[in-house]
Design a protein around this motif. Sequence first.
Motif, mmCIF file in Angstrom:
data_model
loop_
_atom_site.group_PDB
_atom_site.id
_atom_site.type_symbol
_atom_site.label_atom_id
_atom_site.label_comp_id
_atom_site.label_asym_id
_atom_site.label_seq_id
_atom_site.Cartn_x
_atom_site.Cartn_y
_atom_site.Cartn_z
ATOM 1 N N LEU A 16 -55.452 -42.418 -10.050
ATOM 2 C CA LEU A 16 -54.486 -41.321 -10.169
ATOM 3 C C LEU A 16 -53.909 -41.175 -11.578
ATOM 4 O O LEU A 16 -53.277 -40.168 -11.887
ATOM 5 N N VAL A 17 -54.137 -42.153 -12.441
ATOM 6 C CA VAL A 17 -53.769 -42.009 -13.846
ATOM 7 C C VAL A 17 -54.745 -41.042 -14.529
ATOM 8 O O VAL A 17 -54.364 -40.256 -15.381
ATOM 9 N N GLU A 18 -56.006 -41.108 -14.107
ATOM 10 C CA GLU A 18 -57.064 -40.297 -14.721
ATOM 11 C C GLU A 18 -57.239 -38.927 -14.061
ATOM 12 O O GLU A 18 -57.603 -37.965 -14.729
ATOM 13 N N GLU A 19 -57.030 -38.840 -12.763
ATOM 14 C CA GLU A 19 -57.315 -37.621 -12.006
ATOM 15 C C GLU A 19 -56.099 -37.182 -11.202
ATOM 16 O O GLU A 19 -55.365 -38.022 -10.675
ATOM 17 N N GLN A 20 -55.925 -35.875 -11.080
ATOM 18 C CA GLN A 20 -54.858 -35.344 -10.234
ATOM 19 C C GLN A 20 -55.430 -35.061 -8.854
ATOM 20 O O GLN A 20 -56.460 -34.404 -8.726
ATOM 21 N N VAL A 21 -54.723 -35.548 -7.844
ATOM 22 C CA VAL A 21 -55.125 -35.316 -6.457
ATOM 23 C C VAL A 21 -54.052 -34.463 -5.798
ATOM 24 O O VAL A 21 -52.873 -34.807 -5.813
ATOM 25 N N GLU A 22 -54.484 -33.352 -5.236
ATOM 26 C CA GLU A 22 -53.563 -32.422 -4.595
ATOM 27 C C GLU A 22 -53.174 -32.868 -3.187
ATOM 28 O O GLU A 22 -52.019 -32.768 -2.790
#
Length: 137
Positions: free
Chosen positions: A44-50
């Motif tokens: 979650l530091v690298e990618e945004q999860v909706e």
Amino acid sequence: MRLMAFDYGTKRIGIAVSDSMQIIASPLTNIHPEEIWKFLSEYLVEEQVETFIIGKPKKLDGTASESDQHVVGFSRKLRKTYPHIPIEEVDERFTSKIASQAISVSGMKKSKKQDKGLIDKVSAVLILQSYMDSKSF
């Protein structure tokens, strides 16, 4: 933003993610339940999860299965750890069976066809794709 789906098991958690346009579901990994929190914090530091999508295990008659209590516990901790990310539940009946059949007809070697981790990842893809399909109408 991506969607992330989980096929929760007490030995492994299959994880799938969508592309950023939320059109295609792809297998990401499978991980031991004890390692999920470290994995998520790094991811979650690298990618945004909706949204998180969790496969909800049910019996044929629609009632909760024996493994439901583990999924509920995972869902609670996920909600508490990441309160800003909504959680959706998807009926996961037959996903492991469908995943096994898909792998079986894929032409993979027998050793790959029996890989439980691969089945978990493909099951997570099926859970995610089911969720995305339900939202596209």
